[in-house]
Design a protein around this motif. Sequence first.
Motif, PDB file in Angstrom:
ATOM      1  N   SER A  29      27.221  16.648   8.235  1.00 23.64           N
ATOM      2  CA  SER A  29      28.505  15.975   8.216  1.00 23.64           C
ATOM      3  C   SER A  29      28.310  14.537   7.781  1.00 23.64           C
ATOM      4  O   SER A  29      27.304  13.915   8.115  1.00 23.64           O
ATOM      5  CB  SER A  29      29.117  16.026   9.615  1.00 23.64           C
ATOM      6  N   ILE A  30      29.271  13.994   7.021  1.00 23.65           N
ATOM      7  CA  ILE A  30      29.221  12.579   6.639  1.00 23.65           C
ATOM      8  C   ILE A  30      30.604  11.984   6.836  1.00 23.65           C
ATOM      9  O   ILE A  30      31.581  12.697   6.963  1.00 23.65           O
ATOM     10  CB  ILE A  30      28.785  12.381   5.164  1.00 23.65           C
ATOM     11  N   GLY A  31      30.661  10.638   6.856  1.00 19.29           N
ATOM     12  CA  GLY A  31      31.954   9.976   6.991  1.00 19.29           C
ATOM     13  C   GLY A  31      32.113   9.362   8.380  1.00 19.29           C
ATOM     14  O   GLY A  31      31.178   9.291   9.168  1.00 19.29           O
ATOM     15  N   ALA A  32      33.339   8.912   8.668  1.00 14.43           N
ATOM     16  CA  ALA A  32      33.582   8.188   9.915  1.00 14.43           C
ATOM     17  C   ALA A  32      33.320   9.066  11.133  1.00 14.43           C
ATOM     18  O   ALA A  32      33.782  10.191  11.207  1.00 14.43           O
ATOM     19  CB  ALA A  32      35.022   7.694   9.927  1.00 14.43           C
ATOM     20  N   ARG A  33      32.559   8.530  12.068  1.00 14.08           N
ATOM     21  CA  ARG A  33      32.269   9.216  13.335  1.00 14.08           C
ATOM     22  C   ARG A  33      31.613  10.578  13.123  1.00 14.08           C
ATOM     23  O   ARG A  33      31.726  11.483  13.961  1.00 14.08           O
ATOM     24  CB  ARG A  33      33.537   9.372  14.192  1.00 14.08           C
ATOM     25  N   SER A  34      30.887  10.723  11.994  1.00 19.90           N
ATOM     26  CA  SER A  34      30.301  12.029  11.706  1.00 19.90           C
ATOM     27  C   SER A  34      29.137  12.354  12.623  1.00 19.90           C
ATOM     28  O   SER A  34      28.717  13.510  12.710  1.00 19.90           O
ATOM     29  CB  SER A  34      29.837  12.085  10.246  1.00 19.90           C
ATOM     30  N   GLN A  35      28.615  11.359  13.328  1.00 15.97           N
ATOM     31  CA  GLN A  35      27.478  11.647  14.217  1.00 15.97           C
ATOM     32  C   GLN A  35      27.868  12.671  15.272  1.00 15.97           C
ATOM     33  O   GLN A  35      27.076  13.543  15.633  1.00 15.97           O
ATOM     34  CB  GLN A  35      26.979  10.344  14.874  1.00 15.97           C
ATOM     35  N   SER A  36      29.128  12.584  15.754  1.00 14.11           N
ATOM     36  CA  SER A  36      29.579  13.566  16.759  1.00 14.11           C
ATOM     37  C   SER A  36      29.546  14.976  16.187  1.00 14.11           C
ATOM     38  O   SER A  36      29.138  15.929  16.860  1.00 14.11           O
ATOM     39  CB  SER A  36      31.004  13.251  17.208  1.00 14.11           C
ATOM     40  N   ALA A  37      29.976  15.099  14.929  1.00 11.28           N
ATOM     41  CA  ALA A  37      29.953  16.419  14.297  1.00 11.28           C
ATOM     42  C   ALA A  37      28.525  16.887  14.123  1.00 11.28           C
ATOM     43  O   ALA A  37      28.187  18.049  14.382  1.00 11.28           O
ATOM     44  CB  ALA A  37      30.656  16.374  12.948  1.00 11.28           C
ATOM     45  N   ARG A  38      27.640  15.977  13.720  1.00 11.56           N
ATOM     46  CA  ARG A  38      26.233  16.354  13.503  1.00 11.56           C
ATOM     47  C   ARG A  38      25.606  16.827  14.796  1.00 11.56           C
ATOM     48  O   ARG A  38      24.825  17.781  14.815  1.00 11.56           O
ATOM     49  CB  ARG A  38      25.448  15.184  12.929  1.00 11.56           C
ATOM     50  N   THR A  39      25.936  16.163  15.884  1.00 21.30           N
ATOM     51  CA  THR A  39      25.384  16.577  17.180  1.00 21.30           C
ATOM     52  C   THR A  39      25.835  17.991  17.506  1.00 21.30           C
ATOM     53  O   THR A  39      25.036  18.829  17.928  1.00 21.30           O
ATOM     54  CB  THR A  39      25.854  15.616  18.288  1.00 21.30           C
ATOM     55  N   ASN A  40      27.125  18.266  17.280  1.00 20.35           N
ATOM     56  CA  ASN A  40      27.655  19.606  17.499  1.00 20.35           C
ATOM     57  C   ASN A  40      26.926  20.619  16.619  1.00 20.35           C
ATOM     58  O   ASN A  40      26.499  21.684  17.074  1.00 20.35           O
ATOM     59  CB  ASN A  40      29.163  19.573  17.184  1.00 20.35           C
ATOM     60  N   LEU A  41      26.736  20.276  15.364  1.00 19.55           N
ATOM     61  CA  LEU A  41      26.088  21.198  14.437  1.00 19.55           C
ATOM     62  C   LEU A  41      24.640  21.449  14.814  1.00 19.55           C
ATOM     63  O   LEU A  41      24.145  22.579  14.731  1.00 19.55           O
ATOM     64  CB  LEU A  41      26.169  20.642  13.006  1.00 19.55           C
ATOM     65  N   GLU A  42      23.943  20.391  15.239  1.00 18.44           N
ATOM     66  CA  GLU A  42      22.532  20.570  15.594  1.00 18.44           C
ATOM     67  C   GLU A  42      22.388  21.537  16.753  1.00 18.44           C
ATOM     68  O   GLU A  42      21.412  22.279  16.834  1.00 18.44           O
ATOM     69  CB  GLU A  42      21.903  19.217  15.956  1.00 18.44           C
ATOM     70  N   ARG A  43      23.363  21.508  17.641  1.00 20.41           N
ATOM     71  CA  ARG A  43      23.288  22.408  18.795  1.00 20.41           C
ATOM     72  C   ARG A  43      23.533  23.842  18.391  1.00 20.41           C
ATOM     73  O   ARG A  43      23.036  24.772  18.994  1.00 20.41           O
ATOM     74  CB  ARG A  43      24.323  21.995  19.838  1.00 20.41           C
ATOM     75  N   ASN A  44      24.326  24.045  17.359  1.00 20.01           N
ATOM     76  CA  ASN A  44      24.805  25.394  17.046  1.00 20.01           C
ATOM     77  C   ASN A  44      24.315  26.020  15.752  1.00 20.01           C
ATOM     78  O   ASN A  44      24.593  27.178  15.500  1.00 20.01           O
ATOM     79  CB  ASN A  44      26.339  25.360  16.971  1.00 20.01           C
ATOM     80  N   TYR A  45      23.556  25.281  14.924  1.00 22.29           N
ATOM     81  CA  TYR A  45      23.344  25.765  13.565  1.00 22.29           C
ATOM     82  C   TYR A  45      22.594  27.075  13.483  1.00 22.29           C
ATOM     83  O   TYR A  45      22.744  27.826  12.518  1.00 22.29           O
ATOM     84  CB  TYR A  45      22.646  24.704  12.704  1.00 22.29           C
ATOM     85  N   GLU A  46      21.794  27.371  14.503  1.00 19.54           N
ATOM     86  CA  GLU A  46      21.036  28.619  14.415  1.00 19.54           C
ATOM     87  C   GLU A  46      21.944  29.845  14.490  1.00 19.54           C
ATOM     88  O   GLU A  46      21.565  30.935  14.056  1.00 19.54           O
ATOM     89  CB  GLU A  46      19.974  28.666  15.505  1.00 19.54           C
ATOM     90  N   LYS A  47      23.161  29.657  15.022  1.00 22.07           N
ATOM     91  CA  LYS A  47      24.073  30.809  15.120  1.00 22.07           C
ATOM     92  C   LYS A  47      24.796  31.083  13.813  1.00 22.07           C
ATOM     93  O   LYS A  47      25.399  32.131  13.638  1.00 22.07           O
ATOM     94  CB  LYS A  47      25.134  30.539  16.187  1.00 22.07           C
ATOM     95  N   PHE A  48      24.797  30.111  12.906  1.00 21.03           N
ATOM     96  CA  PHE A  48      25.652  30.241  11.737  1.00 21.03           C
ATOM     97  C   PHE A  48      25.225  31.344  10.793  1.00 21.03           C
ATOM     98  O   PHE A  48      26.048  31.937  10.108  1.00 21.03           O
ATOM     99  CB  PHE A  48      25.693  28.920  10.948  1.00 21.03           C
ATOM    100  N   GLU A  49      23.910  31.605  10.732  1.00 24.51           N
ATOM    101  CA  GLU A  49      23.361  32.515   9.739  1.00 24.51           C
ATOM    102  C   GLU A  49      24.128  33.827   9.620  1.00 24.51           C
ATOM    103  O   GLU A  49      24.431  34.301   8.524  1.00 24.51           O
ATOM    104  CB  GLU A  49      21.896  32.790  10.112  1.00 24.51           C
ATOM    105  N   ASP A  50      24.465  34.427  10.747  1.00 22.85           N
ATOM    106  CA  ASP A  50      25.078  35.755  10.701  1.00 22.85           C
ATOM    107  C   ASP A  50      26.579  35.736  10.887  1.00 22.85           C
ATOM    108  O   ASP A  50      27.186  36.794  11.059  1.00 22.85           O
ATOM    109  CB  ASP A  50      24.451  36.645  11.789  1.00 22.85           C
TER     110      ASP A  50
END
Lengths: 257, 245
Positions: B160-181
């Motif tokens: 994620s990029i842009g304003a306050r994107s760190q919050s989105a990145r934190t969310n993504l880091e927690r969940n990215y392994e589930k995205f594959e399927d």
Amino acid sequence: MTSIGTGYDLSVSTYSPDGRVFQVEYAQKAVDNSGTAVGLRVKDGVVLAVEKIKHSRLLVPHANRRIMTASKHIGVATAGWISDTRHLVKRVRDEARDYRSTYKVEIPAKIIAERMGMYAQAYTLYSAVRPFGVSTIIGTVDADGPQLYMIEPSGQYVGYRGCAAGKGKQVAKTEIEKLNLDQMTAREAIKEAARIIYAAHDDSKDKLFELELSWVCAESNGLHMHVPQDLFDEAIQHAERSLNDDDDDDEMEGDDE
Amino acid sequence: MFRNNYDNDASTWSPQGRIFQVEYASEAVKQGSAVVGLKSKEHVVLVAVKRSPNELASYQKKIVRIDDHMGIAMAGLTSDARVLSNYLRSEAMRSKMIYGRALPVGRAVNAIGDKAQTNTQEYGRRPYGVGLLVIGQDDTGPHLYEFSPSGIVSEYYAYSIGARSQSARTNLERNYEKFEDMSLQELVVHGLRALRDTLQQGKQLDTLNTSIGFVGKDTKMTILDGENTQAYLDLLDEGEAMETE
């Protein structure tokens, strides 16, 4: 050595009163802030290794390559600004292509090193541009055997048997000096290069990193390529094991798995 | 950020080996509203928050189609993004015309990365003030790349990029392994969830300010705006209602 040359350091076309060009020295700092790159020239080939510091877990592994190939048999590993790296690698590729087109043979290592040195140096002459923030390690096997050169932001280039650039270069250089490079084979060198990168990596500063490892040798048919997966895994195991033994041993040959 | 002697142009290194003009350009990216990108085995998705300068104005487009197999989302100076997307479009067309095949995504992003790098090395030019998330599908599967003003291009599972994107990145880091399927629908909803984390207090995602884009193996680059986003927003609200129960 940290020093600020206030007043004489704003453009690369200015000397300081004691004969230094500070912009070039600052470019060198950019290299010193980046992940370590190591090159080893051994009996039958050259091995390149890079410590890729990852700023996010979200990065796709093995995707964001730092070691690149030019002309199939030249390996280019860099420490420093990644975007400047691509600019330089493009130049290496263009030079190799033009040389081959003109002379009908592959460009020898010392010629490509010289050309890259001149190119980098050209960016240290004019105030309208800035020096490259990259130290480029070039490895290849040509008619004179395995060759390894490193070109610095100043344009200076030197031939090496072993070299290192980046954050962990001091640790890496100390380790490299202990090795008997002339007697080593490329297979052994892969493990040593991996071990040195792991040793040079400062875990307290950057937790996430990925090792990138490549070679040019007889086993790769004289082509530059990333090391095959099985040898790569062995090298990592060797590196991790050496790290866990508290003393840094001087072993050249890896233990048998 | 502080003013100093070394921040006047892109052709000056600082004593610590930094180029301030490039860092300032990255600040421009942080001023733009957030965009989130994420990929699965089969698809890659972009979601974005659109802004409008005032109530009478329309919302600024954030996601742009480059070709049937590629799209971008921008954060930062939108005029710089226009220049880069026009360039990408012409490169995509060139590839089809000369080689008869869709432009491989990695090459496309490296091309704009190199373009951006020259702007960081010469006097009289300024770095591009926009960050892009580039998505595309080619023979090697779906891809997500980040392009930044420094010219550095990186490939991600999600970002994620842009304003306050760190919050989105934190969310993504927690969940990215589930995205594959995940299915396309689940992927979009997850993206919206991460995007929602970047909103300020009291703001919501709605059909006016949300933009969704996706591409996949058998899915051409598609962009959804306005009413078309309602279905996904409903799924997002349903999921939230279930969480709070």
